[in-house]
Design an enzyme around this catalytic site. Structure first.
Site, mmCIF file in Angstrom:
data_model
loop_
_atom_site.group_PDB
_atom_site.id
_atom_site.type_symbol
_atom_site.label_atom_id
_atom_site.label_comp_id
_atom_site.label_asym_id
_atom_site.label_seq_id
_atom_site.Cartn_x
_atom_site.Cartn_y
_atom_site.Cartn_z
ATOM 1 N N LYS A 1 41.021 59.247 25.408
ATOM 2 C CA LYS A 1 40.358 58.807 26.633
ATOM 3 C C LYS A 1 41.407 58.504 27.683
ATOM 4 O O LYS A 1 42.420 57.861 27.403
ATOM 5 C CB LYS A 1 39.515 57.557 26.331
ATOM 6 N N ASP B 1 34.690 50.459 25.587
ATOM 7 C CA ASP B 1 34.975 51.872 25.826
ATOM 8 C C ASP B 1 34.175 52.813 24.932
ATOM 9 O O ASP B 1 34.179 54.027 25.157
ATOM 10 C CB ASP B 1 36.463 52.159 25.591
#
Length: 275
Positions: free
Chosen positions: A9, A136
């Site tokens: 990410k 997240d």
């Protein structure tokens, strides 16, 4: 058996607005994802087993309760499934490095289990689970470029930069997210630009955690200086709470030349693209 990639990410920009009453921070962030990362393999089994392989396997304890096993347990409870799994995590992303390793692994576990049991990966119940696992994890579950708001769980899909050459560099230091947030100065410097294409919005943005991370690990500044000086760079920045930094490049050749030069320092690098 199901196999899911847990891609790295990237926070193209990360603006911290204020601390919330629940202890989280109100954020605005541009999430993007690499084509490469860890891999999660799930196989039905007579009893639960969790194995970690790969270059960063020694940094984790397979006997401990981590996000992968928590994700599997929550999936079973939510969907009322009485089954066991042999799960293998092939760990290629550094630990505590700002690129969502644990969150990506948990999200990949949820996707793998969903596919195994015929559950749509867009099922809202998966995102409810994801939010309980970490800020997240919902973005990693969706796995596409988004504007994240709230604590990062409110996601607005975006377009742009797919296929852009990407270089990730980590100088070999683990930086704890909590320690970095604790050093944030509390100043709201404004939100992410609402107008312009994705690259323009990212360039106009910043990472509000970069300064506190630098205070903890000054070597991050050395990484950024090398990336800033590279030819063909579109954008350089630290991702998340660090210590991994990234650079977007105009061409694969420019990316690879920079990666070759930086690899002589013994730092971890990953040459990939944005998806």
């Amino acid at each position: 058996m199901t196999v899911e990639v847990a891609p790295a990410k990237i926070n193209l920009a990360l603006h911290v607005r204020h601390r919330r009453p629940d202890g989280y921070h109100e954020l605005e962030t541009l999430f993007a994802f690499a084509a490469d990362g860890d891999t999660v393999t799930v196989v039905p089994a007579e009893e639960d087993r969790f194995t970690i392989t790969g270059p960063f396997a020694d940094a984790l304890d397979a006997a401990s309760d981590n996000l992968v096993t928590q994700a599997a347990r929550a999936f079973r409870v939510t969907f009322g499934i009485d089954g066991h799994y042999a799960i293998t995590l092939d760990k290629h992303l550094p630990i505590a490095s700002g690129i969502g390793g644990g969150s990506a692994d948990a999200a990949a576990t949820l996707r793998a289990l969903a596919r195994l049991h015929g559950v749509a990966c867009e099922d809202p119940r998966l995102f409810v689970i994801a939010e309980t696992l970490g800020a997240d994890v919902p973005a990693c579950l969706l796995g596409r470029t988004t504007l994240g708001t709230g604590k990062g769980e409110a996601l607005l899909p975006l377009h742009g930069l797919a296929g852009t050459p990407l270089l990730l560099v980590n100088p070999g230091v683990a930086v704890g997210t909590g320690a970095v947030f604790a050093r944030w100065d509390g100043e709201d410097r404004g939100g992410i630009a609402a107008d312009g294409d994705l690259l323009a919005r990212a360039i106009a943005g910043r990472n509000d955690l970069q300064a506190p991370a630098l205070a903890i690990a000054p070597v991050i500044g050395d990484v950024l200086a090398l990336l800033d000086a590279a030819d063909g760079v579109l954008l350089t920045r630290m991702s998340g709470s660090g210590a991994t930094c990234f650079a977007l490049f105009e061409s694969v050749s420019a990316r690879d030349e920079t990666a070759a030069a930086i690899s002589t320092r013994g730092w971890w690098t990953l040459t990939t693209i944005l998806t």
